[in-house]
Design a protein around this motif. Structure first.
Motif, PDB file in Angstrom:
ATOM      1  N   SER A 126      -9.162  -8.067  -8.857  1.00 37.38           N
ATOM      2  CA  SER A 126      -7.671  -7.166  -8.409  1.00 37.38           C
ATOM      3  C   SER A 126      -6.497  -8.204  -8.878  1.00 37.38           C
ATOM      4  O   SER A 126      -6.148  -8.302  -7.156  1.00 37.38           O
ATOM      5  CB  SER A 126      -8.202  -6.297  -7.400  1.00 37.38           C
ATOM      6  OG  SER A 126      -6.215  -5.641  -6.960  1.00 37.38           O
ATOM      7  N   PRO A 127      -5.571  -8.107 -10.126  1.00 37.51           N
ATOM      8  CA  PRO A 127      -4.480  -9.332  -9.335  1.00 37.51           C
ATOM      9  C   PRO A 127      -3.548  -8.575  -7.824  1.00 37.51           C
ATOM     10  O   PRO A 127      -3.404  -9.602  -7.670  1.00 37.51           O
ATOM     11  CB  PRO A 127      -3.380  -9.001 -10.536  1.00 37.51           C
ATOM     12  CG  PRO A 127      -4.765  -8.731 -11.704  1.00 37.51           C
ATOM     13  CD  PRO A 127      -5.482  -7.260 -11.181  1.00 37.51           C
ATOM     14  N   ASP A 128      -3.265  -7.904  -7.663  1.00 32.75           N
ATOM     15  CA  ASP A 128      -2.581  -7.112  -6.823  1.00 32.75           C
ATOM     16  C   ASP A 128      -3.012  -7.834  -5.222  1.00 32.75           C
ATOM     17  O   ASP A 128      -2.623  -8.663  -4.335  1.00 32.75           O
ATOM     18  CB  ASP A 128      -1.728  -5.734  -5.954  1.00 32.75           C
ATOM     19  CG  ASP A 128      -1.036  -4.902  -7.527  1.00 32.75           C
ATOM     20  OD1 ASP A 128       0.074  -5.412  -7.320  1.00 32.75           O
ATOM     21  OD2 ASP A 128      -1.641  -4.464  -8.979  1.00 32.75           O
ATOM     22  N   CYS A 163     -10.590  -4.625  -0.866  1.00 31.51           N
ATOM     23  CA  CYS A 163      -9.635  -5.997  -1.609  1.00 31.51           C
ATOM     24  C   CYS A 163     -11.165  -6.624  -2.153  1.00 31.51           C
ATOM     25  O   CYS A 163     -11.845  -7.505  -1.955  1.00 31.51           O
ATOM     26  CB  CYS A 163      -9.452  -7.487  -0.730  1.00 31.51           C
ATOM     27  SG  CYS A 163      -8.450  -8.547  -1.338  1.00 31.51           S
ATOM     28  N   VAL A 164     -10.768  -7.273  -3.643  1.00 28.72           N
ATOM     29  CA  VAL A 164     -11.305  -7.697  -4.775  1.00 28.72           C
ATOM     30  C   VAL A 164     -10.624  -8.870  -5.439  1.00 28.72           C
ATOM     31  O   VAL A 164     -10.047  -8.350  -6.852  1.00 28.72           O
ATOM     32  CB  VAL A 164     -12.334  -6.578  -5.406  1.00 28.72           C
ATOM     33  CG1 VAL A 164     -13.013  -7.422  -6.243  1.00 28.72           C
ATOM     34  CG2 VAL A 164     -12.708  -5.211  -5.291  1.00 28.72           C
ATOM     35  N   PRO A 165     -10.513  -9.966  -4.823  1.00 24.46           N
ATOM     36  CA  PRO A 165      -8.986 -10.116  -5.154  1.00 24.46           C
ATOM     37  C   PRO A 165      -9.330 -10.702  -6.557  1.00 24.46           C
ATOM     38  O   PRO A 165      -9.470 -12.103  -7.009  1.00 24.46           O
ATOM     39  CB  PRO A 165      -8.785 -11.428  -4.031  1.00 24.46           C
ATOM     40  CG  PRO A 165     -10.621 -11.905  -3.353  1.00 24.46           C
ATOM     41  CD  PRO A 165     -10.939 -10.179  -3.308  1.00 24.46           C
ATOM     42  N   LYS A 185      -0.663   7.717  -2.294  1.00 28.09           N
ATOM     43  CA  LYS A 185      -1.770   8.098  -2.907  1.00 28.09           C
ATOM     44  C   LYS A 185      -3.538   7.499  -2.457  1.00 28.09           C
ATOM     45  O   LYS A 185      -3.794   6.339  -1.334  1.00 28.09           O
ATOM     46  CB  LYS A 185      -1.237   6.190  -3.977  1.00 28.09           C
ATOM     47  CG  LYS A 185      -2.702   6.143  -5.107  1.00 28.09           C
ATOM     48  CD  LYS A 185      -1.518   5.237  -5.907  1.00 28.09           C
ATOM     49  CE  LYS A 185      -2.943   4.012  -6.760  1.00 28.09           C
ATOM     50  NZ  LYS A 185      -2.176   3.277  -7.403  1.00 28.09           N
ATOM     51  N   GLY A 186      -4.556   7.759  -2.924  1.00 33.11           N
ATOM     52  CA  GLY A 186      -5.252   7.221  -2.531  1.00 33.11           C
ATOM     53  C   GLY A 186      -5.859   7.819  -0.929  1.00 33.11           C
ATOM     54  O   GLY A 186      -5.235   8.752  -0.359  1.00 33.11           O
ATOM     55  N   THR A 187      -6.457   6.857  -0.235  1.00 33.82           N
ATOM     56  CA  THR A 187      -6.595   7.341   0.676  1.00 33.82           C
ATOM     57  C   THR A 187      -5.378   6.334   2.083  1.00 33.82           C
ATOM     58  O   THR A 187      -5.538   6.273   3.438  1.00 33.82           O
ATOM     59  CB  THR A 187      -8.216   6.870   1.309  1.00 33.82           C
ATOM     60  OG1 THR A 187      -8.359   5.797   1.112  1.00 33.82           O
ATOM     61  CG2 THR A 187      -8.944   7.757   1.008  1.00 33.82           C
ATOM     62  N   GLY A 188      -4.763   5.606   1.098  1.00 35.21           N
ATOM     63  CA  GLY A 188      -4.199   4.598   2.450  1.00 35.21           C
ATOM     64  C   GLY A 188      -4.771   2.982   2.714  1.00 35.21           C
ATOM     65  O   GLY A 188      -4.267   2.140   3.069  1.00 35.21           O
ATOM     66  N   VAL A 189      -5.976   3.182   2.499  1.00 37.93           N
ATOM     67  CA  VAL A 189      -7.072   2.249   2.397  1.00 37.93           C
ATOM     68  C   VAL A 189      -7.792   1.974   1.444  1.00 37.93           C
ATOM     69  O   VAL A 189      -7.956   2.488   0.439  1.00 37.93           O
ATOM     70  CB  VAL A 189      -8.203   2.808   2.854  1.00 37.93           C
ATOM     71  CG1 VAL A 189      -9.309   1.716   3.483  1.00 37.93           C
ATOM     72  CG2 VAL A 189      -7.915   3.621   4.814  1.00 37.93           C
ATOM     73  N   VAL A 216       0.889  -0.999  -0.279  1.00 36.08           N
ATOM     74  CA  VAL A 216      -0.271   0.071   0.368  1.00 36.08           C
ATOM     75  C   VAL A 216       0.608   1.325   0.006  1.00 36.08           C
ATOM     76  O   VAL A 216       2.140   1.489   1.351  1.00 36.08           O
ATOM     77  CB  VAL A 216      -1.006   0.009   1.142  1.00 36.08           C
ATOM     78  CG1 VAL A 216      -1.620   1.296   1.144  1.00 36.08           C
ATOM     79  CG2 VAL A 216      -1.883  -0.786   0.963  1.00 36.08           C
ATOM     80  N   LEU A 217       0.668   2.352  -0.086  1.00 35.45           N
ATOM     81  CA  LEU A 217       1.320   2.840  -0.897  1.00 35.45           C
ATOM     82  C   LEU A 217       0.798   4.283  -0.178  1.00 35.45           C
ATOM     83  O   LEU A 217      -0.526   4.663   0.120  1.00 35.45           O
ATOM     84  CB  LEU A 217       1.161   4.091  -2.462  1.00 35.45           C
ATOM     85  CG  LEU A 217       1.724   3.239  -3.247  1.00 35.45           C
ATOM     86  CD1 LEU A 217       1.578   3.257  -4.761  1.00 35.45           C
ATOM     87  CD2 LEU A 217       3.681   2.710  -3.628  1.00 35.45           C
ATOM     88  N   ALA A 218       1.725   4.876   0.575  1.00 32.50           N
ATOM     89  CA  ALA A 218       0.921   6.163   1.509  1.00 32.50           C
ATOM     90  C   ALA A 218       0.661   7.616   0.942  1.00 32.50           C
ATOM     91  O   ALA A 218       0.124   7.721   1.884  1.00 32.50           O
ATOM     92  CB  ALA A 218       1.723   6.083   3.120  1.00 32.50           C
ATOM     93  N   ALA A 234      -6.241  -6.543 -16.704  1.00 30.80           N
ATOM     94  CA  ALA A 234      -7.254  -6.734 -15.799  1.00 30.80           C
ATOM     95  C   ALA A 234      -8.344  -5.109 -15.938  1.00 30.80           C
ATOM     96  O   ALA A 234      -9.395  -5.686 -16.422  1.00 30.80           O
ATOM     97  CB  ALA A 234      -6.888  -6.862 -14.390  1.00 30.80           C
ATOM     98  N   TYR A 235      -7.745  -4.543 -16.212  1.00 26.83           N
ATOM     99  CA  TYR A 235      -8.041  -2.822 -16.076  1.00 26.83           C
ATOM    100  C   TYR A 235      -9.005  -3.503 -17.690  1.00 26.83           C
ATOM    101  O   TYR A 235     -10.339  -2.692 -18.245  1.00 26.83           O
ATOM    102  CB  TYR A 235      -7.385  -1.837 -16.115  1.00 26.83           C
ATOM    103  CG  TYR A 235      -7.509  -1.256 -14.535  1.00 26.83           C
ATOM    104  CD1 TYR A 235      -8.770  -0.714 -14.269  1.00 26.83           C
ATOM    105  CD2 TYR A 235      -5.541  -1.014 -13.974  1.00 26.83           C
ATOM    106  CE1 TYR A 235      -7.816   0.033 -12.759  1.00 26.83           C
ATOM    107  CE2 TYR A 235      -5.856  -0.132 -12.482  1.00 26.83           C
ATOM    108  CZ  TYR A 235      -6.910  -0.556 -12.185  1.00 26.83           C
ATOM    109  OH  TYR A 235      -6.739   0.553 -10.808  1.00 26.83           O
ATOM    110  N   LYS A 236      -8.244  -2.928 -18.505  1.00 25.91           N
ATOM    111  CA  LYS A 236      -8.818  -2.535 -19.670  1.00 25.91           C
ATOM    112  C   LYS A 236      -9.847  -3.886 -20.396  1.00 25.91           C
ATOM    113  O   LYS A 236     -10.885  -3.438 -20.733  1.00 25.91           O
ATOM    114  CB  LYS A 236      -7.498  -3.120 -21.308  1.00 25.91           C
ATOM    115  CG  LYS A 236      -6.419  -1.872 -20.928  1.00 25.91           C
ATOM    116  CD  LYS A 236      -6.259  -1.631 -22.489  1.00 25.91           C
ATOM    117  CE  LYS A 236      -5.030  -0.808 -22.641  1.00 25.91           C
ATOM    118  NZ  LYS A 236      -3.667  -1.065 -22.321  1.00 25.91           N
TER     119      LYS A 236
END
Ligand code: ZZB
Length: 261
Positions: free
Chosen positions: A142-144, A137-139, A130-134, A126-128, A209-211
């Motif tokens: 979302s590959p990550d 999770c949608v496994p 970007k976004g809200t840091g929260v 998780v990047l501090a 996956a996005y595309k």
């Protein structure tokens, strides 16, 4: 970047943060929501848990007399300039703590098939900034997220979580011609991704996956079942916002990066 800020109401605090919350007077009678920034509101049906960075600093910020948001201070500051808090430019901080103390907390994930709530779990990537840091999770899509939950289930002791927390049902929510009913597990396998730290391959999988999801995806679940993802996406978003379960959150573009490199 225009995100949807999805509000995950805290149902049960983890033992590590319970007392801090209980001893914070301003939180009496106030609902606390963890705010997850997503670009894919149509995937909220498939939420299985929610991630925080264990070493990242988070805070609880007072929105008004009834609600408080949990996110990074950086995100709270951005929100304060988008008329999300009561007073323009102000984001009163009620508590401060590292993400690690949140692990095990149970939150309500709007639209999720997991109706009794989902757990907060650690994600080291998780990047501090970007976004809200929260990160919800949608496994399935979302590959990550898929790579992370697989690793959490494999090494619960290492991650200091209970094994059951990483064992949940993953249901199909979007089908695509190329990757079937669950694009993330498909791509993780196809690109031979073995770890959440497999950065380059995961970036590639995410892009694919996005595309495919956006241009070819068909909803398999919810109010917009059988609809194209392209059409369902704004409808799910509007529904969440209309129901008070989400809001528009913009991330200022053009971070301070030196042009010379
Ligand atoms: C749910 C979701 C479901 C997401 C999916 C993606 C996918 P991007 O494109 O790089 O801007 N995210 C949000 N904030 C962070 C953070 N601080 N650190 C790490 N990851 C973060 O990334 C936006 C997406 O990255 C967000 O949308 C969020 O995960 C995650 F099926 O929310 B998403 C193919 C992707 N699928």
């Amino acid at each position: 970047q225009e995100y949807t800020g999805v509000k995950l109401e805290v149902l049960e605090w983890s033992d590590e943060i319970k007392e801090l919350v209980a001893s914070t007077k301003e939180l009496e009678g106030v609902k606390v929501y963890m705010v997850a920034a997503t670009l894919r509101p149509e995937t909220m049906y498939g939420q299985t848990c929610c991630f925080v960075g264990p070493k990242i600093e988070y805070g609880i910020f007072k929105v008004n007399d009834k609600e408080a948001y949990l996110c990074t201070p950086r995100a709270a500051r951005n929100m304060a300039f988008q008329r999300i808090f009561e007073e323009d430019g102000k984001f009163p901080q009620l508590a401060s703590f590292p993400g690690s103390v949140l692990i095990g907390t149970v939150v309500n994930a709007p639209l999720s098939v997991h109706k009794d709530g989902v757990r907060i779990l650690p994600m080291e990537t998780v990047l501090a900034t970007k976004g809200t840091g929260v990160v919800t999770c949608v496994p399935s899509d979302s590959p990550d997220d898929y790579a992370t939950v697989t690793d959490l289930a494999k090494k619960p002791e290492y991650y200091k979580i209970q094994k059951e927390w990483a064992e949940f049902e993953i249901v199909p929510i979007i089908k695509t011609p190329s990757y079937g009913e669950m694009s993330a597990p498909y791509l993780v396998k196809e690109l031979k991704i073995n770890s959440p730290k497999d950065k380059d391959a995961l970036a590639k999988a995410k892009e694919l996956a996005y595309k495919e999801g956006f241009y070819q995806g068909i909803m398999l679940i919810g109010d917009y079942k059988d609809m194209e993802v392209q059409k369902a996406k704004p409808l799910v978003r509007e529904k969440l916002i209309g129901d008070g379960l989400a809001f528009v959150y913009n991330e200022p573009e053009g971070k301070v990066i030196s042009r010379s490199g």
